[in-house]
Write a protein that holds these residues in place. Structure first.
Motif, short mmCIF file in Angstrom:
data_model
loop_
_atom_site.label_atom_id
_atom_site.label_comp_id
_atom_site.label_asym_id
_atom_site.label_seq_id
_atom_site.Cartn_x
_atom_site.Cartn_y
_atom_site.Cartn_z
N GLY A 188 -18.58 -4.84 20.26
CA GLY A 188 -17.77 -6.04 20.45
C GLY A 188 -18.25 -7.14 19.53
N SER A 189 -18.56 -8.29 20.12
CA SER A 189 -18.95 -9.45 19.32
C SER A 189 -20.47 -9.59 19.16
CB SER A 189 -18.40 -10.73 19.96
OG SER A 189 -18.95 -10.92 21.25
N LYS A 190 -21.24 -8.70 19.78
CA LYS A 190 -22.69 -8.79 19.67
C LYS A 190 -23.18 -7.93 18.51
CE LYS A 190 -23.48 -9.91 24.51
NZ LYS A 190 -24.14 -9.52 25.78
N VAL A 191 -24.01 -8.54 17.65
CA VAL A 191 -24.52 -7.84 16.47
C VAL A 191 -26.04 -7.88 16.48
CG1 VAL A 191 -22.45 -8.39 15.14
CG2 VAL A 191 -24.39 -9.95 15.05
N GLY A 192 -26.64 -6.87 15.86
CA GLY A 192 -28.10 -6.77 15.85
C GLY A 192 -28.51 -5.33 16.04
N ALA A 193 -29.61 -5.12 16.73
CA ALA A 193 -30.10 -3.76 16.95
C ALA A 193 -30.87 -3.69 18.25
CB ALA A 193 -31.00 -3.33 15.78
N VAL A 194 -30.75 -2.55 18.91
CA VAL A 194 -31.54 -2.26 20.10
C VAL A 194 -32.09 -0.85 19.99
CG1 VAL A 194 -30.27 -3.83 21.63
CG2 VAL A 194 -29.52 -1.47 21.39
N ALA A 195 -33.24 -0.64 20.60
CA ALA A 195 -33.85 0.69 20.66
C ALA A 195 -33.99 1.08 22.12
CB ALA A 195 -35.20 0.69 19.96
N VAL A 196 -33.57 2.29 22.44
CA VAL A 196 -33.68 2.81 23.80
C VAL A 196 -34.70 3.93 23.78
CG1 VAL A 196 -32.46 3.80 25.77
CG2 VAL A 196 -31.26 2.27 24.21
N VAL A 197 -35.78 3.74 24.52
CA VAL A 197 -36.86 4.73 24.56
C VAL A 197 -36.67 5.62 25.78
CG1 VAL A 197 -39.35 5.08 24.67
CG2 VAL A 197 -38.42 3.10 23.44
N VAL A 198 -36.54 6.93 25.53
CA VAL A 198 -36.35 7.90 26.60
C VAL A 198 -37.71 8.50 26.97
CG1 VAL A 198 -35.16 10.02 27.27
CG2 VAL A 198 -34.09 8.43 25.66
N PRO A 199 -38.05 8.55 28.25
CA PRO A 199 -39.33 9.14 28.66
C PRO A 199 -39.45 10.58 28.16
CG PRO A 199 -38.28 8.03 30.50
CD PRO A 199 -37.27 8.05 29.40
N GLY A 200 -40.62 10.89 27.62
CA GLY A 200 -40.87 12.23 27.14
C GLY A 200 -40.50 12.45 25.69
N LYS A 201 -39.87 11.45 25.05
CA LYS A 201 -39.51 11.57 23.64
C LYS A 201 -40.30 10.54 22.83
CE LYS A 201 -34.89 13.52 24.05
NZ LYS A 201 -33.49 13.45 23.57
N ASP A 202 -40.78 10.97 21.67
CA ASP A 202 -41.60 10.09 20.85
C ASP A 202 -40.79 9.03 20.13
OD1 ASP A 202 -43.83 11.54 21.60
OD2 ASP A 202 -43.68 12.91 19.89
N GLU A 203 -39.56 9.39 19.74
CA GLU A 203 -38.76 8.47 18.94
C GLU A 203 -37.62 7.88 19.78
OE1 GLU A 203 -39.58 7.55 16.06
OE2 GLU A 203 -41.10 9.03 15.55
N ARG B 164 -27.53 0.08 15.88
CA ARG B 164 -27.39 -1.09 15.03
C ARG B 164 -25.92 -1.49 14.96
NH1 ARG B 164 -30.86 1.26 9.97
NH2 ARG B 164 -32.93 1.20 10.92
N VAL B 165 -25.66 -2.76 15.18
CA VAL B 165 -24.30 -3.29 15.08
C VAL B 165 -24.28 -4.29 13.93
CG1 VAL B 165 -22.41 -4.47 16.23
CG2 VAL B 165 -23.96 -2.99 17.56
N THR B 166 -23.52 -3.99 12.90
CA THR B 166 -23.46 -4.82 11.70
C THR B 166 -22.33 -5.84 11.82
OG1 THR B 166 -24.25 -2.95 10.38
CG2 THR B 166 -23.19 -4.78 9.19
N PRO B 167 -22.60 -7.08 11.50
CA PRO B 167 -21.51 -8.09 11.53
C PRO B 167 -20.57 -7.89 10.36
CG PRO B 167 -23.53 -9.07 10.70
CD PRO B 167 -23.90 -7.68 11.13
N LYS B 168 -19.31 -8.30 10.55
CA LYS B 168 -18.35 -8.27 9.44
C LYS B 168 -18.65 -9.37 8.43
CE LYS B 168 -14.52 -6.12 11.93
NZ LYS B 168 -13.12 -6.25 12.39
N VAL B 169 -19.25 -10.44 8.91
CA VAL B 169 -19.63 -11.54 8.02
C VAL B 169 -20.90 -11.15 7.27
CG1 VAL B 169 -20.33 -13.97 7.95
CG2 VAL B 169 -18.63 -13.20 9.61
N ALA B 170 -20.98 -11.50 6.00
CA ALA B 170 -22.19 -11.23 5.22
C ALA B 170 -23.40 -11.90 5.87
CB ALA B 170 -22.01 -11.74 3.79
#
Length: 403
Positions: free
Chosen positions: A49-64, A69-75
């Motif tokens: 939607g209108s929110k831009v940026g990045a989030v990381a979701v860490v799953v238990p038992g997984k290293d990575e 990432r949500v890229t804005p249309k504006v430069a």
């Protein structure tokens, strides 16, 4: 290997293979619109939607983690101009020269910009100031807190409950900078060279207290003494106020940073209009509370209300970060503006959008004579051109007639 999901704000939904726990966490965290694909188990439909940026979701038992990432249309450079101008319209942001070091993604650019501003702020050393301190002491320093002495010590002479002003670096300005640095160091996608710079700033601020998450941010007042800190402080508050994602739904951990483009555009438009109208001899109030009905039961809060020399409202504006569709802007925006004009006794109202097929359109309401203007600002142009367009809207506002 880290799974990275790339999305663009306000585009069509994409089917992405994701663990169900991650999909549920994204939906619950209001990061993106997320729904399981009923025809393909293990796939989720994601739409930014209108929110831009990045989030990381860490799953238990997984290293990575799974990074979205949500890229804005504006430069990115334009986005930082909007942000910087809304925070400090008198600052160096006005010329649009924001140091993002060529970063294309939002988080690296944000982290780099904050680190550079903090570095500039601290080049002459850490700012010091007086901090009100209360403590139990064996010597009298400052003044004795007599009520606390009686309540805690029952008339005993020592120790003494005292209060004094300490000259220290552990003041609100340094606390904000230190906490912003700590927050950025935990975000996903910060480049190694920027992280190295942030670690250097943390070492400079090592003796400063980190603000506990969830507690109110300390208040600082602009002054001649902290003028070199002010750009950095504005950005630090942006990092810490209402834009961070950091929670643990169940056994998962979600960490990241998101800009809400709706709020960013609204803040820029209202601040830029306020500055332009001020030069024309008018004052303005942002998020100005009013009531729609005679009984004052229905509240309304327009983004921007302009007042003339007499103190009466002379214009009302609502900013809408949305692009015009083939069949025009949403009718609901017009209905809302009609209510504002009626309650404020204005014959014209103004809606300002991020982009449109034409820079201006106007609609006259039947049987009321109220004219609702729709303005469109092109955010892809140079800052000087964008501010010039805002000044044209401001000139129209000051000539808005009352009923």
């Amino acid at each position: 290997m880290t799974q990275v999901v790339e999305l663009v704000e306000h585009t069509s939904a994409m089917g992405i293979p994701l663990p169900d726990a991650v999909g549920r966490a994204l939906a619950a965290g209001d990061v993106v619109d997320a729904a399981p694909d009923p025809y393909a188990p293990g796939r989720w439909s994601l739409r930014a939607g209108s929110k831009v940026g990045a989030v990381a979701v860490v799953v238990p038992g997984k290293d990575e983690p799974v990074t979205v990432r949500v890229t804005p249309k504006v430069a990115i450079a334009r986005l930082f101009f909007l942000l910087g101008y809304s925070l400090d319209p008198k600052g160096s942001w006005r010329d649009g020269q924001v140091d993002i070091a060529g970063h294309r993604d939002l988080l690296p650019a944000l982290a780099h910009t904050v680190e550079r501003q903090i570095d500039r702020a601290l080049r002459q050393g850490l700012l010091q100031g007086y901090l009100a301190t209360e403590e139990t002491s064996l010597v009298v320093r400052g003044r004795v807190r007599e009520a606390e002495q009686i309540r805690r010590r029952f008339g005993a002479t020592l120790p003494v409950e005292v209060e004094y002003d300490e000259f220290t670096i552990d003041i609100a300005e340094n606390r904000l900078l230190r906490t912003a640095v700590e927050r950025l160091l935990r975000l996903p996608g910060v480049p190694h060279d920027v992280r190295r710079g942030l670690l250097h700033q943390r070492a400079r601020l090592a003796d400063v207290t980190v603000i506990v998450r969830g507690r109110p941010l300390p208040v600082w007042q602009p002054s001649r003494l902290n003028s070199r800190y002010q750009h950095a402080l504005h950005l630090a508050r942006t990092v810490l106020e209402n834009n961070s994602v950091e929670h643990a739904p169940g056994a998962l951990r979600v960490d990241g940073f998101l800009f809400d483009m709706n709020k960013l555009f609204e803040d820029f438009v209202t601040v830029a209009l306020r500055e332009a109208c001020r030069s024309l001899g008018h004052s303005a109030r942002l998020q100005d509370p009013h009531h729609l009905d005679e009984a004052s039961a229905i509240r309304m809060k327009p983004d921007f209300v302009l007042y003339g020399p007499s103190g009466a409202p002379c214009a009302v504006v609502d900013a809408k970060y949305k692009t015009e569709k083939r069949d025009g802007f949403p009718d609901a925006d017009l209905y809302q503006m009609l209510a504002y004009c009626t309650a404020l006794g204005l014959r014209e109202g103004h809606l300002v959008y991020a982009k449109g097929n034409a820079p201006h359109a106007a609609h006259t309401v039947r049987h009321a004579g109220i004219v609702i203007h729709q303005h469109a600002l092109d955010l892809d142009q140079e800052p000087s051109g964008l501010l010039s367009d805002v000044e044209k809207v401001a000139a129209r506002l000051v000539s808005t007639p009352r009923v």
